[in-house]
Design an enzyme around this catalytic site. Structure first.
Site, PDB file in Angstrom:
ATOM      1  N   GLY A 210      61.000  58.659  92.353  1.00  0.00           N
ATOM      2  CA  GLY A 210      61.386  59.297  93.607  1.00  0.00           C
ATOM      3  C   GLY A 210      61.397  60.810  93.497  1.00  0.00           C
ATOM      4  N   ALA A 211      62.132  61.476  94.433  1.00  0.00           N
ATOM      5  CA  ALA A 211      62.120  62.938  94.533  1.00  0.00           C
ATOM      6  C   ALA A 211      60.671  63.415  94.644  1.00  0.00           C
ATOM      7  CB  ALA A 211      62.836  63.588  93.348  1.00  0.00           C
TER       8      ALA A 211
ATOM      9  N   HIS B 274      53.079  63.485  93.503  1.00  0.00           N
ATOM     10  CA  HIS B 274      53.189  62.049  93.821  1.00  0.00           C
ATOM     11  C   HIS B 274      52.219  61.685  94.951  1.00  0.00           C
ATOM     12  CE1 HIS B 274      57.394  62.760  92.215  1.00  0.00           C
ATOM     13  NE2 HIS B 274      57.073  61.677  91.549  1.00  0.00           N
TER      14      HIS B 274
ATOM     15  N   GLN C 181      64.990  55.150  80.142  1.00  0.00           N
ATOM     16  CA  GLN C 181      64.067  56.159  79.605  1.00  0.00           C
ATOM     17  C   GLN C 181      64.703  57.542  79.492  1.00  0.00           C
ATOM     18  OE1 GLN C 181      61.285  55.606  83.019  1.00  0.00           O
ATOM     19  NE2 GLN C 181      60.913  57.788  82.785  1.00  0.00           N
TER      20      GLN C 181
ATOM     21  N   GLY D 135      50.081  59.971  86.708  1.00  0.00           N
ATOM     22  CA  GLY D 135      49.654  61.373  86.723  1.00  0.00           C
ATOM     23  C   GLY D 135      49.284  61.858  85.328  1.00  0.00           C
ATOM     24  N   GLU D 136      48.242  62.661  85.261  1.00  0.00           N
ATOM     25  CA  GLU D 136      47.878  63.297  83.983  1.00  0.00           C
ATOM     26  C   GLU D 136      48.944  64.298  83.545  1.00  0.00           C
ATOM     27  OE1 GLU D 136      43.957  64.971  84.283  1.00  0.00           O
ATOM     28  OE2 GLU D 136      42.993  62.990  84.266  1.00  0.00           O
TER      29      GLU D 136
ATOM     30  N   GLN E  99      52.431  59.673  78.450  1.00  0.00           N
ATOM     31  CA  GLN E  99      52.828  58.444  79.147  1.00  0.00           C
ATOM     32  C   GLN E  99      51.606  57.649  79.604  1.00  0.00           C
ATOM     33  OE1 GLN E  99      56.139  58.148  82.154  1.00  0.00           O
ATOM     34  NE2 GLN E  99      54.472  58.518  83.575  1.00  0.00           N
TER      35      GLN E  99
ATOM     36  N   SER F 233      59.614  67.020  89.779  1.00  0.00           N
ATOM     37  CA  SER F 233      60.892  66.847  90.486  1.00  0.00           C
ATOM     38  C   SER F 233      61.951  67.747  89.862  1.00  0.00           C
ATOM     39  CB  SER F 233      61.346  65.390  90.398  1.00  0.00           C
ATOM     40  OG  SER F 233      60.318  64.535  90.852  1.00  0.00           O
TER      41      SER F 233
END
Ligand code: AMP
Length: 283
Positions: free
Chosen positions: A23-24, A29, A59, A148-149, A154, A187
């Site tokens: 979110g945020a 996003h 996490q 996302g890169e 991740q 965020s």
């Protein structure tokens, strides 16, 4: 747009193009949503683009970071709606991690424990990321998932985890969205003061600087110096193999990535780019 919170309502979300988020929402996003909407169309997925919003406690290695993490559900939903998202999944912790079920942890790829990168500074972060992604993939059974890169480690780790699990799932990466001054959108940027923001710019500047330096170790040293001089507190600046995340030498025949993390004020920031590279949003 459907909003689904309960386990019993999940059937309609299965088989879509998933964008996992906490979110945020910001334009980074939004770029992922647009990609997932396109993918769902191209692949003929009835469930369309599905966005999950879940601030995953497992996490966060710093409880304070979890506490202050921005939560803006109303405006997040409006953004999703505007981008043609078909459904948003906002589960409670008990839906993700039922207290009465013991869900075995997913396999952890070797990339998750590389020395000198995220794992050294956020131990437990990638096991938490793998846990939440694996659970989302089990619940929602997406045909594709978009990441996302911006969070390169991740992206690589989730892709490797899916390979280890034998999942039939395309993990797609989208380039980093940046503010006009080069700062990677995040965020957490909301926590930056105006003075912090000037120091925060040193991360993307350091990546650019590294591109002009052929030797990986010299590039790493120059990046640390640059970030320090700007008032940031670098945790690492590393030139790595883009897939294995292993250190590389000057002689290489595989794609490489330059990755940085630094503290600026109370905020921890990440950035990365292709190295020496010329085909991403830094240009
Ligand atoms: P988060 O909500 O921070 O967990 O991020 C959700 C997804 O958005 C992750 O796949 C991130 O890598 C991606 N993301 C975050 N910031 C950016 C950005 N500036 N550009 C592109 N993708 C991003």
């Amino acid at each position: 747009m459907r909003i689904v919170t309960k386990f019993e309502e999940l059937a309609v979300l299965r088989g879509g193009a998933l964008v996992p988020t906490m979110g945020a929402m910001h334009p980074g996003h939004e770029r992922l949503f647009d990609r997932a909407v396109r993918e769902a169309e191209a692949r003929g997925l009835d469930a369309g683009c599905v966005v999950s919003i879940f601030v995953n406690p497992t996490q966060f290695n710093d409880p304070r970071d979890f506490e202050v993490y921005p939560r803006t559900l109303e405006s997040d939903l409006a953004i999703c709606e505007r981008h043609g998202v078909s459904a948003v999944f906002t589960p409670a912790v008990e839906v993700m991690y039922p207290p009465d079920a013991s869900i075995p942890p997913p396999p952890l790829p070797v990339q998750a424990e590389r020395k000198g990168l995220e794992d050294e500074f956020r131990p437990g972060h990638f096991p938490g990321v793998c846990q939440v992604c694996s659970r989302l993939f089990d619940l929602l059974d997406p045909a594709a998932a978009v990441f996302g890169e911006k969070d390169w480690q991740q992206l690589v780790i989730v892709r490797a985890m899916c390979r280890l699990q034998g999942r039939n799932l395309a993990i797609l990466g989208e380039p980093t969205a940046r503010d006009p001054d080069g700062l990677a959108m995040s965020s957490r940027n909301q926590h930056l003061t105006p003075a912090d923001r000037a120091a925060a710019l040193s991360l993307s500047q350091a990546l650019k600087l590294a591109r002009g330096i052929d030797d990986p170790r010299a590039a790493e040293a120059a990046m640390v110096d640059h970030m320090r001089a700007a008032g940031a507190h670098p945790e690492y600046a590393a030139v790595r193999d883009a897939d294995t995340l292993e250190p590389i030498d000057a002689e290489r025949d595989r794609p490489a990535r330059v990755l940085v993390a630094a503290r600026v004020g109370t905020t921890r920031l990440l950035d990365n780019a292709a190295w020496p590279g010329s085909t991403d949003t830094l240009d």
